[in-house]
Design a protein around this motif. Structure first.
Motif, PDB file in Angstrom:
ATOM      1  N   SER A 165       0.822  -1.219   0.000  1.00 43.30           N
ATOM      2  CA  SER A 165       0.000   0.000   0.000  1.00 43.30           C
ATOM      3  C   SER A 165       0.849   1.260   0.000  1.00 43.30           C
ATOM      4  CB  SER A 165      -0.929   0.003   1.218  1.00 43.30           C
ATOM      5  OG  SER A 165      -0.180   0.035   2.423  1.00 43.30           O
ATOM      6  N   ASN A 166       2.086   1.163   0.491  1.00 45.14           N
ATOM      7  CA  ASN A 166       2.940   2.351   0.566  1.00 45.14           C
ATOM      8  C   ASN A 166       3.786   2.562  -0.682  1.00 45.14           C
ATOM      9  OD1 ASN A 166       4.140   4.500   2.524  1.00 45.14           O
ATOM     10  ND2 ASN A 166       5.940   3.468   1.683  1.00 45.14           N
ATOM     11  N   MET A 167       3.916   1.546  -1.530  1.00 40.62           N
ATOM     12  CA  MET A 167       4.794   1.671  -2.698  1.00 40.62           C
ATOM     13  C   MET A 167       4.405   2.812  -3.637  1.00 40.62           C
ATOM     14  SD  MET A 167       5.795  -2.296  -3.590  1.00 40.62           S
ATOM     15  CE  MET A 167       6.735  -1.856  -5.039  1.00 40.62           C
ATOM     16  N   PRO A 168       3.123   3.016  -3.947  1.00 40.23           N
ATOM     17  CA  PRO A 168       2.787   4.169  -4.802  1.00 40.23           C
ATOM     18  C   PRO A 168       3.184   5.503  -4.181  1.00 40.23           C
ATOM     19  CG  PRO A 168       0.971   2.614  -4.732  1.00 40.23           C
ATOM     20  CD  PRO A 168       1.943   2.181  -3.691  1.00 40.23           C
ATOM     21  N   TYR A 169       2.963   5.639  -2.854  1.00 38.81           N
ATOM     22  CA  TYR A 169       3.342   6.878  -2.165  1.00 38.81           C
ATOM     23  C   TYR A 169       4.857   7.070  -2.228  1.00 38.81           C
ATOM     24  CZ  TYR A 169       4.011  10.303   1.568  1.00 38.81           C
ATOM     25  OH  TYR A 169       4.376  11.411   2.288  1.00 38.81           O
ATOM     26  N   SER A 170       5.614   5.997  -1.977  1.00 44.32           N
ATOM     27  CA  SER A 170       7.073   6.093  -2.003  1.00 44.32           C
ATOM     28  C   SER A 170       7.568   6.506  -3.383  1.00 44.32           C
ATOM     29  CB  SER A 170       7.693   4.742  -1.612  1.00 44.32           C
ATOM     30  OG  SER A 170       7.338   4.382  -0.304  1.00 44.32           O
ATOM     31  N   LEU A 171       6.949   5.978  -4.424  1.00 52.20           N
ATOM     32  CA  LEU A 171       7.373   6.296  -5.782  1.00 52.20           C
ATOM     33  C   LEU A 171       7.070   7.741  -6.142  1.00 52.20           C
ATOM     34  CD1 LEU A 171       8.497   5.409  -8.524  1.00 52.20           C
ATOM     35  CD2 LEU A 171       6.201   4.626  -9.133  1.00 52.20           C
TER      36      LEU A 171
END
Length: 412
Positions: free
Chosen positions: A180-186
């Protein structure tokens, strides 16, 4: 047929795993009491150190919840105990599994208290005071503290139950948070020099192709291993020759679970005295948009790579087990010579793994010095490596459990 299917070990473990993951995600949504949720959300979102630690340990630092601490105490307690065991103290080697579990839980409890105190200290100005004092501390500071500690210990118990009754062990519980955090991190990065990534066709193509390449390479590296042939003189059959495997990624994904948090610690504490010489140095160089910061971060990953490789494989213990079982490596005497041989090969494989790690993390960081936002790919690559190692464990355990259902001695 359906009744038999529901009674199978694979289905039971799968359902238990799903239940634990749902409980974990539900606990992240339950806010601790006495908080101004909107204000604390802004405070916590502006703290990269806590946010990065939460991502890789299954915590929740968007706002304070009962599971905000996540698996960090459990994982840190396990690692510290493994470090202590490397000292090869006779008293520790004689501990039973039950006693080892007690020691690890005590370490986890102490760490949970420290991290809960840190979080309460961070948001103390946004907690509604009750006016009721206990030993000079407001009641509304005490209750959230113990709620966080209790939540952390509940997560530790859930993790133990996952290892015993679930699929994939502790790592499975952090999968939802990482994905769930990967899009935010990118798109946004994780702080300390990282900037937002502009959405355009060029950047999209770069992200898609690089993510695919890293994912494939991670799977290959995770499966690669060195097989050292063993001689088994006590067994006179087709199985008298076997091998001892040493994985190239002997450290697994552990270096990436802790490297970013360790890198962010100096900047986190340096922010308390930003006007001092040390504070200015940390702000200028200790970041992902500085060549010095990139070198330091890569150095942390390399050191953790070697450390976790030795902690996971433990050449001395393997040499002792071979000697105790009567097995030996051809041309080497059991004991000290075998241990040196295993150490040498582990260092060699760990060096290959660390070269892979550095390429994966340094490439986007260096590109980020010239192309704004590209450095965010480093966080995505780190998460991919974590997911690959966790999912590999899940898949292997699933295969074993499935094969058990297909094997029956009584069938003709």
């Amino acid at each position: 047929m359906i009744k038999k299917w529901f009674k199978s070990e694979l289905v039971r473990k799968f359902m238990f795993t799903l239940m634990m993951m749902c409980v974990m995600e539900l606990g992240k949504q339950i806010a601790i009491p006495a908080l101004d949720s909107d204000t604390t959300r802004r405070v916590m979102s502006s703290t990269p150190f806590l946010r990065n630690l939460a991502i890789t340990t299954g915590g929740q630092f968007n706002y304070p919840s009962i599971f905000s601490i996540g698996l960090a105490p459990y994982m840190t307690g396990m690692i510290l105990f493994q470090v202590i065991m490397l000292l090869d103290i006779d008293g520790l080697n004689k501990l039973s599994k039950y006693q080892i579990g007690i020691v690890q839980r005590l370490i986890s409890f102490f760490i949970a208290m420290l991290q809960s105190f840190q979080l309460i200290y961070l948001i103390k100005d946004h907690i509604k005071m009750s006016g009721i004092m206990f030993l000079g501390v407001d009641y509304n500071l005490i209750v959230p503290f113990f709620v966080l500690v209790a939540g952390a210990m509940l997560v530790s118990w859930m993790t133990d139950m996952m290892v015993k009754n679930g699929i994939g062990g502790a790592g499975t519980l952090i999968i939802p948070g990482i994905m769930s955090n990967m899009p935010y991190s990118l798109l946004r990065g994780q702080g300390l020099g990282t900037t937002s990534l502009e959405i355009n066709l060029t950047n999209i193509l770069i992200c898609v192709f690089s993510i695919l390449i890293v994912a494939v390479a991670s799977v290959f590296m995770n499966k690669a291993e060195l097989r050292i042939p063993l001689q088994r003189p006590m067994i006179q059959n087709d199985f008298s020759e076997s091998y001892l495997p040493i994985k190239v990624l002997a450290a697994g994904s552990m270096p990436f679970m802790f490297s970013t948090a360790l890198f962010l610690i100096p900047g986190y504490f340096g922010g308390f005295d930003a006007g001092s010489g040390i504070g200015r140095f940390l702000q200028q160089y200790w970041s992902f948009d500085s060549p010095v910061g990139i070198i330091i971060y890569c150095g942390i990953v390399v050191l953790l790579g070697y450390a976790f490789s030795f902690m996971n494989f433990r050449p001395e213990n393997n040499a002792k087990q071979l000697k105790k079982g009567g097995d030996y490596i051809f041309g080497l005497t059991p004991g000290e010579e075998t241990k040196k041989f295993l150490n040498k090969n582990l260092i060699y494989l760990s060096t290959i793994a660390n070269m892979f790690f550095v390429i994966v993390i340094a490439t986007p960081l260096v590109m980020g010095l010239y192309v704004e936002g590209i450095s965010n790919l480093m966080f995505v690559f780190s998460n991919i490596l974590i997911l690959v190692t966790v999912m590999d464990t899940v898949i292997e355990q699933t295969k074993v459990l499935y094969l058990r259902t297909q094997y029956n001695l009584l069938e003709q």
